[in-house]
Design a protein around this motif. Structure first.
Motif, mmCIF file in Angstrom:
data_model
loop_
_atom_site.group_PDB
_atom_site.id
_atom_site.type_symbol
_atom_site.label_atom_id
_atom_site.label_comp_id
_atom_site.label_asym_id
_atom_site.label_seq_id
_atom_site.Cartn_x
_atom_site.Cartn_y
_atom_site.Cartn_z
ATOM 1 N N THR A 7 47.046 44.763 42.854
ATOM 2 C CA THR A 7 47.198 43.671 43.809
ATOM 3 C C THR A 7 47.263 42.351 43.063
ATOM 4 O OG1 THR A 7 45.940 44.907 45.477
ATOM 5 C CG2 THR A 7 46.227 42.539 45.843
ATOM 6 N N LEU A 8 48.304 41.570 43.360
ATOM 7 C CA LEU A 8 48.453 40.232 42.800
ATOM 8 C C LEU A 8 48.680 39.261 43.948
ATOM 9 C CD1 LEU A 8 50.898 40.843 39.799
ATOM 10 C CD2 LEU A 8 48.419 40.668 39.729
ATOM 11 N N TYR A 90 55.787 55.587 46.424
ATOM 12 C CA TYR A 90 55.371 54.197 46.220
ATOM 13 C C TYR A 90 55.255 53.473 47.552
ATOM 14 C CZ TYR A 90 57.124 55.044 41.480
ATOM 15 O OH TYR A 90 57.351 55.547 40.229
ATOM 16 N N ARG A 91 54.320 52.530 47.612
ATOM 17 C CA ARG A 91 54.197 51.632 48.758
ATOM 18 C C ARG A 91 53.936 50.234 48.233
ATOM 19 N NH1 ARG A 91 53.201 53.838 53.876
ATOM 20 N NH2 ARG A 91 51.895 52.127 54.527
ATOM 21 N N THR A 92 54.674 49.283 48.772
ATOM 22 C CA THR A 92 54.463 47.884 48.431
ATOM 23 C C THR A 92 54.193 47.140 49.721
ATOM 24 O OG1 THR A 92 56.019 48.074 46.593
ATOM 25 C CG2 THR A 92 55.446 45.852 47.313
ATOM 26 N N LEU A 105 50.614 34.369 49.210
ATOM 27 C CA LEU A 105 51.385 35.608 49.269
ATOM 28 C C LEU A 105 50.675 36.639 48.408
ATOM 29 C CD1 LEU A 105 53.870 37.234 50.130
ATOM 30 C CD2 LEU A 105 55.073 36.274 48.143
ATOM 31 N N ARG A 106 50.326 37.748 49.029
ATOM 32 C CA ARG A 106 49.647 38.844 48.332
ATOM 33 C C ARG A 106 50.600 40.036 48.275
ATOM 34 N NH1 ARG A 106 45.680 38.799 51.366
ATOM 35 N NH2 ARG A 106 44.485 37.333 50.116
ATOM 36 N N MET A 107 50.688 40.641 47.104
ATOM 37 C CA MET A 107 51.541 41.815 46.900
ATOM 38 C C MET A 107 50.651 42.949 46.401
ATOM 39 S SD MET A 107 54.773 42.028 44.328
ATOM 40 C CE MET A 107 55.969 43.328 44.391
ATOM 41 N N ARG A 108 50.617 44.035 47.171
ATOM 42 C CA ARG A 108 49.808 45.201 46.799
ATOM 43 C C ARG A 108 50.764 46.365 46.578
ATOM 44 N NH1 ARG A 108 46.684 49.486 49.425
ATOM 45 N NH2 ARG A 108 44.855 49.861 48.128
ATOM 46 N N LYS A 137 53.693 42.790 35.241
ATOM 47 C CA LYS A 137 54.652 41.761 34.826
ATOM 48 C C LYS A 137 55.788 41.636 35.844
ATOM 49 C CE LYS A 137 57.519 40.368 30.944
ATOM 50 N NZ LYS A 137 57.974 40.691 29.601
ATOM 51 N N MET A 138 56.316 42.775 36.310
ATOM 52 C CA MET A 138 57.396 42.770 37.301
ATOM 53 C C MET A 138 56.925 42.146 38.617
ATOM 54 S SD MET A 138 59.452 46.012 38.896
ATOM 55 C CE MET A 138 58.030 46.522 39.853
ATOM 56 N N MET A 139 55.720 42.512 39.058
ATOM 57 C CA MET A 139 55.189 41.958 40.300
ATOM 58 C C MET A 139 54.994 40.450 40.190
ATOM 59 S SD MET A 139 52.406 44.940 41.292
ATOM 60 C CE MET A 139 51.562 43.967 42.547
ATOM 61 N N GLN A 140 54.441 39.992 39.074
ATOM 62 C CA GLN A 140 54.218 38.560 38.900
ATOM 63 C C GLN A 140 55.538 37.803 38.907
ATOM 64 O OE1 GLN A 140 51.013 36.990 38.715
ATOM 65 N NE2 GLN A 140 52.453 35.404 39.357
#
Length: 153
Positions: A7-8, A90-92, A105-108, A137-140
């Protein structure tokens, strides 16, 4: 290790409505997300549950294409996208929370091996640290790209 979760979050100086528009504009993804090179819509109009697309990303110098589907929406507040590839599910989940400055904005992201063999479990354990670093790195980068586009709108 067959399950991963990461989670970012990112503060964005734009209202949730602007962030939502950027997040749900599939056709604009290659122009917004620096890691995405192509999007091909497969089903659905706009952005709704059941919308499916193929997304091509450049990861570690290689193009990877995965089919994705919107499986959950709380309009303007959150969305869940699912994908399956090479034995992984996968789940985003993206969650938008209003703040005095704009939006948090939160990405899990989560992934799990589906019916892994002992070989897959061993390989997953050996490569999990590298996989998590690449994923983080990709999520950020995605969060930064979304913020840039929403703040420019």
């Amino acid at each position: 290790m067959s399950d991963i979760t990461l989670t970012l979050e990112r503060s964005i100086a734009a209202p949730p409505e602007a962030v939502w528009r950027v997040l749900t504009d599939l056709e604009a993804a290659p122009a917004i997300l620096s890691g995405v090179t192509r999007v091909e819509r497969l089903a659905g109009v706009g952005y709704a549950i059941g919308t499916r697309w193929r997304e091509t990303r450049t990861m570690m110098g290689r193009d990877e294409t995965e089919e994705m589907e919107v499986v959950g929406i709380d309009e303007g507040r959150s969305t869940i996208i699912a994908a399956e590839a090479r034995g992984m599910a996968y789940r985003t989940e993206f969650t938008l929370d209003p703040t005095p400055e704009g939006t948090l904005l939160r990405m899990r992201f989560g992934g799990s091996l589906q019916s892994p063999s002992w070989v897959q479990r061993v390989v997953a354990k050996l490569t999990s640290r590298l996989g998590m670093a690449v994923t983080r790195k990709m999520m950020q980068q995605d969060l930064d790209d979304i913020a840039r586009a929403a703040e420019a709108a």
